[in-house]
Write an enzyme that holds these catalytic residues in place. Sequence first.
Site: not given
Length: 436
Positions: A13, A16, A40-41, A222
């Site tokens: 988180d 990235k 999740g991006h 991650q």
Amino acid sequence: MSNVVVVGAQWGDEGKGRIVDWLAESANIVVRYNGGHNAGHTLVVDGRTYKLALLPSGVVRGKLGLIGNGVALDPEALLAEIDRMAALGIHVTPEVLQIAETATLVLPVHRAIDAAQERLRAQPLGTTLRGIGPAYEDKIGRRGLRVCDLADPARLAQQLAALLDHHNAWLRGSGLEPFALEPMLGDLLAMAPRVLPFVGRVWERLDAAHTAGERVVFEGSQAVMLDVDWGSYPYVTSSSTVAAGAASGAGIAPSRLGRVLGVSKVYATRVGEGPFTSEAHGATGDTLRQRGGEYGVNTGRPRRCGWLDIVQLRQSSKVAGIDLLALTKLDVLDGFESISLCVGYTLDGARIDYLPASEAEQQRLEPVYEHFPGWRGNTRGVRSWDALPREAQALIEAIQREAGVTVAMITTGPERDDAIVLRAPFADAERAAIAR
């Protein structure tokens, strides 16, 4: 070397996707090499928010996206994400996305097992319940299904039957409902015509990119502290999140990876369970969470928040081979009277400067803080180093000095151009700038 590997330097988180999106403007290809839709991006472009899980972040810019063999791919989640992107005006076609034929498939039975295992644990791990871990278990156990199996219905049925035989024995033994073959097989066969046009030899495309001198960004999901080997085990993910994982997870020689850009917030967050030495409880943690919007992209879970842990960041940088740092969310610290950095630990009264491997020892760590004055000015949207308050500059300089890694970039807001670039991540761009 014209490639960059983007690695999360904390517990995930870190932003990235935002960094990859920025790099993608100057790149030809963006590659996902690990994890699955447990990642999740979030990208914010001209006020519009794009939330990605499986798709490489470069697709928003229309760049070629590759999903490597190291990714655990849920075909249902992939197609749903493609449809969501189409609704936002981003059309993902086989011309802009290619999936490795050897990527592992995530199936409904994996999600069920993930949830059941989490319920049965005396100490839950805080997984996303997406089935990623059980899918990787099947891969290592040599019973997993791969993307290429979707093209062979007879083999798919045979392999799926064997996989379900294995898992149904455990489900029955746990008092849970077993899975029937036909419904799951039927769903896979129905999705196959939509998935198969995207399938190809990713390793071959990357080899051609190297020959042609194209720029490639390897997008990790991650982070180092969630790596199955180097993270805070057992509160980790099931794949290799370090830069070396990009080589095995995409099918490219390690010598061709290029620079490694680590991404870290200027504070720290963690989702789920596990040690977090610099966690801030009470008002400070709540303020960081509120200002930073610290809630999971996929799960909506509130993130635990605290001060930046320099010891952890330094160790992550060494293990992952991080050459440069991108520091994100500087603007979240606006208005704090004092800002802390964790520069060491005490373990049972003794000062140490490393993160122990033992979970029990990690739980007993106490942080040693160095305190820095905050600033009154507003850094949101600032795009030059000289425009930053002197106190913010001093904090960044301290992070760089203590971590032992050069800071290449600082983000100051959610928009893709809210950033201060101090050093070009692509080595060839840096050489060109020096030549000029």
